[in-house]
Design a protein around this motif. Structure first.
Motif, short mmCIF file in Angstrom:
data_model
loop_
_atom_site.label_atom_id
_atom_site.label_comp_id
_atom_site.label_asym_id
_atom_site.label_seq_id
_atom_site.Cartn_x
_atom_site.Cartn_y
_atom_site.Cartn_z
N ILE A 1 18.18 10.69 33.83
CA ILE A 1 17.56 9.39 34.10
C ILE A 1 16.77 8.98 32.86
CG2 ILE A 1 15.72 8.25 35.40
CD1 ILE A 1 16.60 9.67 37.87
N GLU A 2 16.85 7.70 32.51
CA GLU A 2 16.09 7.18 31.38
C GLU A 2 15.43 5.87 31.79
OE1 GLU A 2 18.54 6.78 27.92
OE2 GLU A 2 18.87 8.95 27.71
N LYS A 3 14.23 5.63 31.22
CA LYS A 3 13.52 4.38 31.50
C LYS A 3 13.25 3.66 30.19
CE LYS A 3 9.10 4.24 32.72
NZ LYS A 3 7.86 4.31 33.52
N THR A 4 13.65 2.42 30.11
CA THR A 4 13.40 1.58 28.94
C THR A 4 12.81 0.27 29.43
OG1 THR A 4 15.30 2.55 27.80
CG2 THR A 4 14.38 0.52 26.89
N ALA A 5 11.55 0.01 29.04
CA ALA A 5 10.84 -1.18 29.53
C ALA A 5 10.90 -1.17 31.06
CB ALA A 5 11.43 -2.44 28.93
N GLY A 6 11.44 -2.22 31.68
CA GLY A 6 11.47 -2.27 33.12
C GLY A 6 12.77 -1.80 33.74
N LEU A 7 13.65 -1.23 32.92
CA LEU A 7 14.97 -0.80 33.40
C LEU A 7 15.03 0.71 33.54
CD1 LEU A 7 17.97 -1.34 34.06
CD2 LEU A 7 18.41 -1.17 31.58
N LEU A 8 15.41 1.18 34.73
CA LEU A 8 15.64 2.60 34.98
C LEU A 8 17.14 2.80 35.12
CD1 LEU A 8 14.08 5.32 35.61
CD2 LEU A 8 14.67 4.86 37.99
N THR A 9 17.71 3.65 34.27
CA THR A 9 19.15 3.89 34.27
C THR A 9 19.45 5.31 34.73
OG1 THR A 9 19.42 2.37 32.41
CG2 THR A 9 21.27 3.83 32.91
N VAL A 10 20.34 5.43 35.70
CA VAL A 10 20.81 6.73 36.17
C VAL A 10 22.19 6.96 35.56
CG1 VAL A 10 21.43 8.13 38.16
CG2 VAL A 10 19.53 6.51 38.32
N TYR A 11 22.30 8.00 34.73
CA TYR A 11 23.57 8.31 34.08
C TYR A 11 24.32 9.33 34.91
CZ TYR A 11 21.91 5.85 29.92
OH TYR A 11 21.46 4.89 29.05
N THR A 12 25.57 9.00 35.24
CA THR A 12 26.41 9.89 36.04
C THR A 12 27.76 10.08 35.36
OG1 THR A 12 27.34 8.07 37.34
CG2 THR A 12 25.32 9.11 38.18
N THR A 13 28.46 11.11 35.81
CA THR A 13 29.83 11.37 35.37
C THR A 13 30.70 11.57 36.61
OG1 THR A 13 29.05 12.45 33.36
CG2 THR A 13 31.33 12.83 33.99
N THR A 14 31.82 10.87 36.66
CA THR A 14 32.80 11.08 37.73
C THR A 14 34.03 11.75 37.13
OG1 THR A 14 32.04 9.10 38.89
CG2 THR A 14 34.18 10.00 39.53
N GLU A 15 34.32 12.95 37.62
CA GLU A 15 35.43 13.74 37.09
C GLU A 15 36.64 13.63 38.01
OE1 GLU A 15 34.25 17.74 36.44
OE2 GLU A 15 32.48 17.21 35.23
N TYR A 16 37.74 13.19 37.43
CA TYR A 16 38.99 13.10 38.18
C TYR A 16 39.88 14.27 37.74
CZ TYR A 16 37.58 8.40 39.50
OH TYR A 16 36.90 7.33 40.00
N PRO A 17 40.26 15.15 38.66
CA PRO A 17 41.06 16.32 38.29
C PRO A 17 42.50 15.92 37.92
CG PRO A 17 40.85 16.20 40.65
CD PRO A 17 39.97 15.11 40.10
N GLU A 18 43.22 16.87 37.38
CA GLU A 18 44.60 16.58 36.96
C GLU A 18 45.46 16.21 38.16
OE1 GLU A 18 48.30 18.73 34.54
OE2 GLU A 18 46.40 19.79 34.90
N TYR A 19 45.25 16.88 39.28
CA TYR A 19 46.04 16.56 40.47
C TYR A 19 45.08 16.18 41.60
CZ TYR A 19 49.79 18.81 37.93
OH TYR A 19 50.73 19.15 36.97
N ALA A 20 45.31 15.01 42.18
CA ALA A 20 44.44 14.52 43.25
C ALA A 20 44.97 14.96 44.60
CB ALA A 20 44.37 13.01 43.21
#
Length: 389
Positions: A328-347
């Motif tokens: 999580i990062e905060k810049t001025a009035g903006l709070l950003t949540v950084y995420t990663t979505t991992e898609y496997p080779e076979y769904a």
């Protein structure tokens, strides 16, 4: 004074009702790390004066028995020869959560006049005034050339108990003070901020007021509070990932696709959950009439006194897609949540969605006007036994 402090608190938007303290408290609560219990009993100054040396012979006998520094009840006694003719002075320095101060001192007179340049026989008594642990250094030297002339005569560590009795301790049992550490747990955090806020409103006590005296004026007031609020908010991101869960079923894609929600009360959390968790599972409609069953463990009204809850959702798709909450990062009035979505080779052909809950301290969240999500997709996806996407 109380009225002025509360006016300042109201002007700063910190409180909305009258009440509070505006004077410096005594550090009365003992640290959890207090090493031992004092073995000496409290004595009065009158009783102490009875046992202190009054003649050169008694001085010699007293120091041979006790050393140049000794503990007697609430007092630390320093006995030594001091050559004032050279410009030497005795300097006592202290560091810690406890505090001592000079109570009295006297010079032992001799029957015969001393020749010029002779040392005086001095007794200096220090008294404990607040509890905790303290490192005490007693030195002699000329103050105008202290670095070159001073000599450390004694360096010791003490515990001052709640009844002000003093006990000598080992260095490893000494608890060094931490700036802003109001509750004496050794770290500066939102918990210290909340303790000071409550004390200013007339609730509870400050475990170690000296750590909170950020203005260094021996008074704890709204000015210290404002400094602490700034320092807490500018400190490293204060958040905890409570959970990241895989939820079987098909949530409402139009509502929660890559979405992020916030809640600052149980009522807002119930609204959040009833909105985001509407789903279909195996063809059955699941409205979750009792959204309380979906509340993360440990989240209640008390939780929201110090935290804001952030919920992160992924849309329903293959059941082996993985959601990661990175930072999580905060810049001025903006709070950003950084995420990663991992898609496997076979769904896998099943349907599921992810949700993650994050607790963010209200102090760190202060000033935030917008919350957004920044998601990075790692995509290498195909159906098992079918063509790749």
């Amino acid at each position: 004074m109380k009225k002025r402090i509360l006016q300042l608190l109201l002007a700063a938007g910190i409180v909305s009702a009258l009440g509070g303290n505006a004077i410096m408290p005594i550090c009365s609560a003992e640290s959890e790390n207090a090493p031992i219990t004092a073995e000496t009993e409290s004595i009065t100054e009158e009783k102490l004066r009875e046992i202190l040396p009054k003649t050169i012979e008694e001085f010699t006998e007293f120091t041979e028995k006790n050393g140049i520094v000794s503990v007697h009840g609430n007092y630390i006694v320093y006995c030594d020869k001091i050559n004032y003719s050279t410009g030497a002075e005795v300097v006592m320095e202290q560091l810690g959560t406890a505090e001592i101060k000079e109570a009295f001192k006297y010079n032992i007179k001799t029957d015969e006049p001393l020749p010029p340049g002779s040392s005086s026989t001095e007794v200096i008594v220090y008294e404990a005034v607040s509890s905790g642990t303290v490192k005490v250094t007693i030195s002699q030297g000329r103050v105008w050339e202290w670095e070159q002339s001073h000599q450390v005569k004694d360096l010791s560590f003490y515990e001052v108990n709640a009844d002000m009795t003093v006990t000598k301790i080992n260095e490893e049992d000494f608890v060094a003070p931490v700036r802003g550490d109001a509750n004496g747990d050794g770290i500066f955090s939102i918990a210290d901020f909340l303790m000071l806020e409550k004390w200013l409103l007339g609730e509870g006590e400050l475990t170690c007021w000296k750590n909170v005296d950020l203005c260094k004026d021996s008074v704890i007031d709204v000015y210290d509070f404002c400094i602490m609020r700034t320092e807490v908010s500018e400190s490293k991101p204060d958040y905890t990932v409570l959970s990241v869960e895989l939820m079987r079923g098909n949530n409402s894609i139009d509502k929660v696709q890559k979405s992020i929600y916030t809640a600052s009360s149980m009522a807002e959390l119930y609204t959040l959950l009833s909105t985001a968790e509407s789903c279909e599972f195996d063809g059955c409609s699941c409205g979750f009439d009792d959204v309380r069953t979906l509340v993360p463990n440990g989240v209640d009204e008390k939780f929201f006194e110090a935290n804001v809850l952030i919920a992160v959702y992924n849309r329903a798709e293959a059941g082996n897609v993985v959601l990661n909450i990175d930072r999580i990062e905060k810049t001025a009035g903006l709070l950003t949540v950084y995420t990663t979505t991992e898609y496997p080779e076979y769904a896998t052909p099943d349907m599921a969605y992810y949700r993650g809950f994050i607790a963010v301290s209200k102090t760190y969240f202060e000033g935030v006007s917008k919350v957004e999500r920044n998601d990075t997709e790692i995509r290498e996806l195909s159906f098992s036994g079918a063509e790749k996407f």
